[in-house]
Scaffold this motif. Structure first.
Motif, mmCIF file in Angstrom:
data_model
loop_
_atom_site.group_PDB
_atom_site.id
_atom_site.type_symbol
_atom_site.label_atom_id
_atom_site.label_comp_id
_atom_site.label_asym_id
_atom_site.label_seq_id
_atom_site.Cartn_x
_atom_site.Cartn_y
_atom_site.Cartn_z
ATOM 1 N N HIS A 125 0.833 -1.201 0.000
ATOM 2 C CA HIS A 125 0.000 0.000 0.000
ATOM 3 C C HIS A 125 0.871 1.254 0.000
ATOM 4 O O HIS A 125 2.013 1.239 0.451
ATOM 5 N N LEU A 126 0.311 2.341 -0.500
ATOM 6 C CA LEU A 126 0.966 3.649 -0.599
ATOM 7 C C LEU A 126 2.178 3.612 -1.542
ATOM 8 O O LEU A 126 3.170 4.324 -1.344
ATOM 9 N N ILE A 127 2.065 2.789 -2.575
ATOM 10 C CA ILE A 127 3.037 2.741 -3.664
ATOM 11 C C ILE A 127 2.279 2.988 -4.961
ATOM 12 O O ILE A 127 1.194 2.429 -5.163
ATOM 13 N N ASP A 128 2.821 3.852 -5.824
ATOM 14 C CA ASP A 128 2.192 4.153 -7.122
ATOM 15 C C ASP A 128 0.775 4.699 -6.937
ATOM 16 O O ASP A 128 -0.175 4.228 -7.563
ATOM 17 N N VAL A 129 0.629 5.711 -6.104
ATOM 18 C CA VAL A 129 -0.702 6.243 -5.818
ATOM 19 C C VAL A 129 -0.980 7.584 -6.492
ATOM 20 O O VAL A 129 -2.136 8.004 -6.575
ATOM 21 N N VAL A 130 0.056 8.282 -6.968
ATOM 22 C CA VAL A 130 -0.168 9.576 -7.615
ATOM 23 C C VAL A 130 0.699 9.693 -8.867
ATOM 24 O O VAL A 130 1.697 8.990 -9.028
ATOM 25 N N ASP A 131 0.302 10.589 -9.757
ATOM 26 C CA ASP A 131 1.088 10.872 -10.953
ATOM 27 C C ASP A 131 2.297 11.733 -10.601
ATOM 28 O O ASP A 131 2.287 12.467 -9.608
ATOM 29 N N PRO A 132 3.339 11.678 -11.429
ATOM 30 C CA PRO A 132 4.570 12.414 -11.118
ATOM 31 C C PRO A 132 4.398 13.926 -11.022
ATOM 32 O O PRO A 132 5.209 14.593 -10.379
ATOM 33 N N THR A 133 3.374 14.467 -11.661
ATOM 34 C CA THR A 133 3.165 15.914 -11.605
ATOM 35 C C THR A 133 2.296 16.346 -10.426
ATOM 36 O O THR A 133 2.096 17.544 -10.215
ATOM 37 N N ASP A 134 1.780 15.381 -9.675
ATOM 38 C CA ASP A 134 0.960 15.711 -8.510
ATOM 39 C C ASP A 134 1.836 16.139 -7.337
ATOM 40 O O ASP A 134 3.004 15.748 -7.235
ATOM 41 N N VAL A 135 1.252 16.915 -6.457
ATOM 42 C CA VAL A 135 1.915 17.279 -5.209
ATOM 43 C C VAL A 135 1.418 16.339 -4.125
ATOM 44 O O VAL A 135 0.210 16.183 -3.933
ATOM 45 N N TYR A 136 2.353 15.702 -3.443
ATOM 46 C CA TYR A 136 1.981 14.751 -2.388
ATOM 47 C C TYR A 136 2.665 15.195 -1.106
ATOM 48 O O TYR A 136 3.883 15.294 -1.037
ATOM 49 N N THR A 137 1.884 15.465 -0.077
ATOM 50 C CA THR A 137 2.409 16.041 1.159
ATOM 51 C C THR A 137 2.445 15.017 2.288
ATOM 52 O O THR A 137 1.782 13.978 2.246
ATOM 53 N N ALA A 138 3.207 15.361 3.320
ATOM 54 C CA ALA A 138 3.263 14.504 4.507
ATOM 55 C C ALA A 138 1.899 14.426 5.182
ATOM 56 O O ALA A 138 1.532 13.376 5.731
ATOM 57 N N ALA A 139 1.142 15.523 5.140
ATOM 58 C CA ALA A 139 -0.194 15.517 5.741
ATOM 59 C C ALA A 139 -1.098 14.528 5.018
ATOM 60 O O ALA A 139 -1.846 13.762 5.657
ATOM 61 N N ARG A 140 -1.051 14.549 3.689
ATOM 62 C CA ARG A 140 -1.857 13.585 2.933
ATOM 63 C C ARG A 140 -1.388 12.163 3.213
ATOM 64 O O ARG A 140 -2.204 11.253 3.381
#
Length: 355
Positions: A100-115
């Motif tokens: 889990h939590l692998i390959d969950v967003v596209d490379p241009t997305d912003v992914y934060t520690a809060a998310r």
């Protein structure tokens, strides 16, 4: 099958078949007991530590043996398509263990520690609800802290202040932001890479807007899994042993097609300034493809940067409470057996109040 020493109520054995070492737990006590502490709390087993210490191997072995599922704790593994430079375990080598939590967003997305903290907490609870053991693994210290100790929501972003800080970075270099942050929040500066402009800007923004550092804010937060007993094993190696493993892994990354992966991502339309390209391994490889240095120099640079990163990770995790340290790589038989013993001892003991 070579028997290993007993690990309390859980005994370990080694499966000598190629690719199947350390995959069996031998005990009649292997019921639901390892899913909860002695006082009834659900358990999260975490494997953390610096890069190249064998965390993924140990976590996968434990998850397979204990009926668990992997929850990644890696800020680069969330991006789709960035596989080789992030050392994702290929699907074909996961032995049927869910990840889990692998390959969950596209490379241009912003992914934060809060998310991450929200989604990881949800994943951990879902694993527990399936009567399986969640096994957290990774080396991103901020993500680990966000999940296990909480992450404050922070002030709203200030576009004008961010623009001003970005202008400073352009005029004086991104490293100037890092030096500025280090003067006021040494802990945050220790975990953020000197060229990670986005995270440096955010850390400075929080301090300038609130008058308090990120580190101070973190101390006042509460985890989304505060009801869990988090049992954390941290791996560390000698400097020489770690450097050997890092150099070997860099060679493996290039042999596996790291450069082809990057050019394929470009051909798919992923812009060169996408967040994952600015991270360790990819940034240096991109510079090589642009002609900045030859391949051998690039490999050597990646090894040096990985060593520096490993030092920062070690500094970070040393400050985390309640970690059980093992000074051996995760792919050794004894590390597996020791982890089982630590799991059983911690499961039966009361948790410290400073978790």
């Amino acid at each position: 099958m070579a028997e290993r020493p007993s690990a309390g109520r859980i005994g370990a054995a080694v499966d000598d078949r190629p690719g199947h070492r350390l995959v069996r737990v031998v005990s009649a006590a292997m019921t639901q007991a390892h899913l909860r502490s002695a006082d009834g709390r659900p358990i999260l087993l975490a494997i953390v530590g610096p890069t190249a210490t064998g965390k993924s191997t140990l976590a996968l072995t434990l998850a397979e043996a204990l009926g668990g599922e992997i929850v990644s704790c890696d800020s680069t593994a969330v991006y789709r398509g960035f596989d080789i430079g992030t050392d994702k375990v290929p699907v074909s080598e996961r032995r049927g263990v869910p990840h889990h939590l692998i390959d969950v967003v596209d490379p241009t997305d912003v992914y934060t520690a809060a998310r991450y903290s929200r989604e990881a907490a949800k994943a951990v609870r879902a694993v527990t609800a399936r009567d399986r053991l969640p096994v957290l693994v990774g080396g991103t210290g901020l993500y680990y802290r966000a999940l296990t100790r909480g992450l404050f929501p922070g002030p709203e972003g200030d576009p004008l202040l961010r623009a001003r800080l970005s202008r400073v970075a352009r005029r004086r270099g991104v490293e100037s932001l890092h030096r500025w942050l280090a003067r006021h929040d040494a802990d945050s500066a220790g975990r953020i890479q000197p060229r990670d402009e986005k995270r440096l800007v955010r850390a400075l923004e929080v301090w300038l807007l609130t008058g308090r550092t990120l580190t101070d804010h973190f101390a006042d937060t509460r985890s989304l899994i505060a009801d869990y007993l988090v049992i954390t094993v941290a791996l560390r190696l000698t400097v020489d042993a770690l450097e050997t493993r890092i150099a070997r892994r860099v060679d493996q990354q290039f042999a596996a097609g790291l450069l082809d992966e990057i050019t394929t991502l470009w051909a798919r339309g992923i812009p060169p300034d996408a967040g994952p390209f600015l991270g360790l391994v990819y940034r240096q490889a991109v510079e090589h493809l642009r002609g900045l240095r030859d391949e051998q120099e690039t490999r050597e640079l990646i090894v040096r940067e990985n060593r520096r990163y490993a030092r920062r990770q070690l500094i970070w995790f040393r400050k985390e409470p309640n970690l059980q340290w093992i000074e051996a790589p995760g792919d050794e038989d004894e590390t597996y057996a020791t982890t089982l013993r630590l799991l059983e001892v911690a499961r039966a003991a009361p948790v410290s109040s400073d978790r």
